[in-house]
Design a protein around this motif. Structure first.
Motif, PDB file in Angstrom:
ATOM      1  N   VAL A   1       0.822  -1.218   0.000  1.00 46.84           N
ATOM      2  CA  VAL A   1       0.000   0.000   0.000  1.00 46.84           C
ATOM      3  C   VAL A   1       0.855   1.267   0.000  1.00 46.84           C
ATOM      4  N   LEU A   2       2.053   1.200   0.607  1.00 49.33           N
ATOM      5  CA  LEU A   2       2.887   2.409   0.629  1.00 49.33           C
ATOM      6  C   LEU A   2       3.618   2.638  -0.694  1.00 49.33           C
ATOM      7  N   GLY A   3       3.761   1.589  -1.470  1.00 44.49           N
ATOM      8  CA  GLY A   3       4.388   1.736  -2.786  1.00 44.49           C
ATOM      9  C   GLY A   3       5.872   1.463  -2.776  1.00 44.49           C
ATOM     10  N   SER A   4       6.438   1.456  -3.990  1.00 39.34           N
ATOM     11  CA  SER A   4       7.809   0.989  -4.142  1.00 39.34           C
ATOM     12  C   SER A   4       8.853   2.045  -3.816  1.00 39.34           C
ATOM     13  N   GLY A   5       8.407   3.284  -3.536  1.00 40.82           N
ATOM     14  CA  GLY A   5       9.374   4.341  -3.230  1.00 40.82           C
ATOM     15  C   GLY A   5      10.012   4.189  -1.858  1.00 40.82           C
ATOM     16  N   VAL A   6       9.463   3.265  -1.059  1.00 39.13           N
ATOM     17  CA  VAL A   6       9.936   3.099   0.304  1.00 39.13           C
ATOM     18  C   VAL A   6      10.727   1.804   0.431  1.00 39.13           C
ATOM     19  N   LYS A   7      11.910   1.916   1.008  1.00 36.99           N
ATOM     20  CA  LYS A   7      12.753   0.733   1.139  1.00 36.99           C
ATOM     21  C   LYS A   7      12.610   0.155   2.545  1.00 36.99           C
ATOM     22  N   LEU A   8      12.447  -1.153   2.634  1.00 41.15           N
ATOM     23  CA  LEU A   8      12.294  -1.791   3.946  1.00 41.15           C
ATOM     24  C   LEU A   8      13.640  -1.874   4.661  1.00 41.15           C
ATOM     25  N   LEU A   9      13.687  -1.288   5.850  1.00 42.65           N
ATOM     26  CA  LEU A   9      14.925  -1.284   6.622  1.00 42.65           C
ATOM     27  C   LEU A   9      14.891  -2.326   7.735  1.00 42.65           C
ATOM     28  N   GLY A  10      13.702  -2.570   8.269  1.00 41.41           N
ATOM     29  CA  GLY A  10      13.648  -3.535   9.369  1.00 41.41           C
ATOM     30  C   GLY A  10      12.241  -3.943   9.744  1.00 41.41           C
ATOM     31  N   ILE A  11      12.160  -5.122  10.336  1.00 43.95           N
ATOM     32  CA  ILE A  11      10.898  -5.639  10.862  1.00 43.95           C
ATOM     33  C   ILE A  11      11.151  -5.951  12.334  1.00 43.95           C
ATOM     34  N   VAL A  12      10.409  -5.288  13.206  1.00 39.97           N
ATOM     35  CA  VAL A  12      10.626  -5.487  14.638  1.00 39.97           C
ATOM     36  C   VAL A  12       9.385  -6.142  15.233  1.00 39.97           C
ATOM     37  N   PRO A  13       9.533  -7.328  15.813  1.00 44.44           N
ATOM     38  CA  PRO A  13       8.362  -7.989  16.390  1.00 44.44           C
ATOM     39  C   PRO A  13       7.904  -7.300  17.678  1.00 44.44           C
ATOM     40  N   ASP A  14       6.611  -7.415  17.929  1.00 46.36           N
ATOM     41  CA  ASP A  14       6.070  -6.944  19.198  1.00 46.36           C
ATOM     42  C   ASP A  14       6.679  -7.841  20.280  1.00 46.36           C
ATOM     43  N   ASP A  15       7.370  -7.224  21.227  1.00 46.40           N
ATOM     44  CA  ASP A  15       8.187  -8.023  22.137  1.00 46.40           C
ATOM     45  C   ASP A  15       8.123  -7.395  23.519  1.00 46.40           C
ATOM     46  N   LYS A  16       7.805  -8.199  24.526  1.00 47.08           N
ATOM     47  CA  LYS A  16       7.686  -7.611  25.864  1.00 47.08           C
ATOM     48  C   LYS A  16       9.036  -7.140  26.400  1.00 47.08           C
TER      49      LYS A  16
ATOM     50  N   GLY B   1      15.542   1.291  31.629  1.00 54.71           N
ATOM     51  CA  GLY B   1      16.325   2.345  30.989  1.00 54.71           C
ATOM     52  C   GLY B   1      17.531   1.781  30.270  1.00 54.71           C
ATOM     53  N   GLU B   2      17.347   0.607  29.688  1.00 59.56           N
ATOM     54  CA  GLU B   2      18.447  -0.067  29.009  1.00 59.56           C
ATOM     55  C   GLU B   2      17.889  -0.619  27.691  1.00 59.56           C
ATOM     56  N   PRO B   3      18.238  -0.002  26.564  1.00 63.47           N
ATOM     57  CA  PRO B   3      17.633  -0.412  25.298  1.00 63.47           C
ATOM     58  C   PRO B   3      17.756  -1.920  25.028  1.00 63.47           C
ATOM     59  N   ALA B   4      16.707  -2.499  24.464  1.00 63.72           N
ATOM     60  CA  ALA B   4      16.672  -3.939  24.189  1.00 63.72           C
ATOM     61  C   ALA B   4      17.795  -4.381  23.262  1.00 63.72           C
ATOM     62  N   ALA B   5      18.341  -3.442  22.497  1.00 62.48           N
ATOM     63  CA  ALA B   5      19.450  -3.772  21.596  1.00 62.48           C
ATOM     64  C   ALA B   5      20.646  -4.325  22.368  1.00 62.48           C
ATOM     65  N   LEU B   6      20.698  -4.022  23.683  1.00 63.60           N
ATOM     66  CA  LEU B   6      21.799  -4.525  24.514  1.00 63.60           C
ATOM     67  C   LEU B   6      21.501  -5.897  25.093  1.00 63.60           C
ATOM     68  N   VAL B   7      20.238  -6.332  24.956  1.00 64.26           N
ATOM     69  CA  VAL B   7      19.835  -7.621  25.524  1.00 64.26           C
ATOM     70  C   VAL B   7      19.994  -8.689  24.452  1.00 64.26           C
ATOM     71  N   LYS B   8      20.957  -9.562  24.693  1.00 63.12           N
ATOM     72  CA  LYS B   8      21.358 -10.511  23.659  1.00 63.12           C
ATOM     73  C   LYS B   8      20.223 -11.407  23.182  1.00 63.12           C
ATOM     74  N   GLU B   9      19.411 -11.884  24.127  1.00 58.50           N
ATOM     75  CA  GLU B   9      18.381 -12.866  23.777  1.00 58.50           C
ATOM     76  C   GLU B   9      17.119 -12.219  23.201  1.00 58.50           C
ATOM     77  N   SER B  10      17.026 -10.897  23.265  1.00 56.19           N
ATOM     78  CA  SER B  10      15.783 -10.240  22.848  1.00 56.19           C
ATOM     79  C   SER B  10      15.587 -10.279  21.333  1.00 56.19           C
ATOM     80  N   MET B  11      14.392 -10.716  20.912  1.00 55.97           N
ATOM     81  CA  MET B  11      14.065 -10.755  19.477  1.00 55.97           C
ATOM     82  C   MET B  11      14.045  -9.349  18.902  1.00 55.97           C
ATOM     83  N   ALA B  12      13.355  -8.430  19.609  1.00 54.45           N
ATOM     84  CA  ALA B  12      13.290  -7.045  19.142  1.00 54.45           C
ATOM     85  C   ALA B  12      14.700  -6.449  19.119  1.00 54.45           C
ATOM     86  N   GLY B  13      15.465  -6.779  20.155  1.00 53.52           N
ATOM     87  CA  GLY B  13      16.843  -6.299  20.216  1.00 53.52           C
ATOM     88  C   GLY B  13      17.645  -6.761  18.999  1.00 53.52           C
TER      89      GLY B  13
END
Lengths: 271, 86
Positions: A197-212, A221-233
């Motif tokens: 629906v958004l069209g081809s002008g937009v490039k997909l950079l990432g898919i982040v799952p809904d993650d508790k 106060g510690e971003p999930a990117a630092l949590v090794k096991e986190s899917m969203a991270g």
């Protein structure tokens, strides 16, 4: 010092889709890859990025103090406590969007560039008014965050048009809060649907799952990117690699329901 | 039997995902085709200028608007011609 920072605005139109979380996590993940990162909270009056990073108690000066000459940029920049390479320029909490002009924002971005950062991320406020204009003013690239949900995709489409008008072409898309099991059950828009629906002008950079993990890590106060096991991270770490030009396959979020589970469901319905 | 099989394979008939996608497609089509009044007026005047090179137009009767139908958006104009300029 070399002035070749990439200046990326993180925007969405609609509020609450995960701009701040995305900014904090992508910034943190890139800092962990030895890049020098500055995060700018452009949401004047509704400061939040400090919370995502756990830096709320370290703020002395903010962006408005810099703009109005009460503090030097270096005094206002807060060094992150998790990663050496990350610095935050906080928003003012007691002012509103009109406290900063487009020209002032451009000046702040220019000064940040002179500090030798590799990436400058600007966390844009929701909406399409002054705050949006300010946040996009100094940027040369854009990340649009959306959820697989009608209102946020509609707003993303509007924002993409406005970015285009500002000369920010082909923004990169992050589909946040995807629930793979709902997509599988035909109850939620898929990433492909959103792209269609958004069209081809937009490039997909990432898919982040809904993650508790996002909630619990924000609690700490510690971003999930630092949590090794986190899917969203992991999803955010992948985005960081893609921003560096690496080809990283998208997370396999496929939900595999067994024949037996489907049988159970079938009899639950037929009961 | 069909729905029995579909359910066995984990599919459902009433897909809200499909409904959402269709509704979204339509609403974006409309959003993208909406023109601010000022721009619409400029466009009207410019189209008029082009037409007036070839025909004399009943300017007061001129009607131009964006119409939205099922799955499509169109610029619809009704331009009464007084005479063709030779």
């Amino acid at each position: 010092m070399a002035e070749n920072a990439r200046v990326i605005v993180v925007t969405s139109g609609k509020g609450g889709v995960g701009k701040t979380t995305t900014t904090a996590n992508v910034g943190t993940a890139l800092a962990a890859l030895d890049k020098k990162i500055a995060l700018v909270d452009a949401d004047i009056g509704l400061r939040n990025l400090d919370l995502a990073l756990g830096l709320e108690n370290r703020i002395v000066y903010d962006m408005v103090d810099v703009v109005e000459g009460r503090a030097k940029l270096r005094q206002a920049l807060i060094r992150d406590k998790h990663t050496q390479n990350l610095a935050l320029l906080p928003a003012a909490q007691t002012r509103d969007k009109s406290a900063v002009s487009v020209a002032q924002m451009q000046q702040v971005v220019q000064e940040l560039k002179e500090e030798g950062f590799d990436f400058i991320f600007i966390d844009c406020p929701a909406g399409i008014e002054q705050g949006f204009k300010n946040a996009t003013a100094g940027a040369t690239e854009a990340i649009v965050v959306t959820n697989p949900e009608m209102a946020s995709v509609r707003d993303a489409d509007r924002i993409i048009g406005l970015l285009e008008a500002q000369g920010l072409h082909s923004p990169q898309l992050v589909v946040n809060r995807l629930r793979p099991e709902m997509v599988k059950n035909q109850e939620m828009l898929s990433v492909q649907d959103v792209q269609d629906v958004l069209g081809s002008g937009v490039k997909l950079l990432g898919i982040v799952p809904d993650d508790k993990d996002i909630i619990t890590s924000t609690n700490r106060g510690e971003p999930a990117a630092l949590v090794k096991e986190s899917m969203a991270g992991q999803a955010y770490r992948n985005i960081a690699h893609r921003l560096l030009g690496e080809e990283v396959p998208f997370l396999d979020l496929e939900v595999r329901t067994s024949f037996l589970e489907n049988l159970k469901k079938l009899f639950a319905v037929r009961r | 039997m069909k729905s029995f099989l579909e359910r066995l394979l984990g599919r459902t008939d009433a897909s809200t995902r499909g409904i959402a996608k269709d509704r979204l497609r339509l609403v974006l089509l409309q959003d993208r085709a909406s023109i601010p009044p000022e721009q619409m007026e400029n466009m009207r005047l410019e189209i008029l200028q082009v037409l007036q090179k070839y025909v004399e137009i009943e300017e007061d009767e001129l009607d131009m608007k964006i119409e939205r139908g099922d799955g499509a958006v169109a610029l619809v104009a009704n331009i009464p011609i007084r005479r063709v300029l030779s």
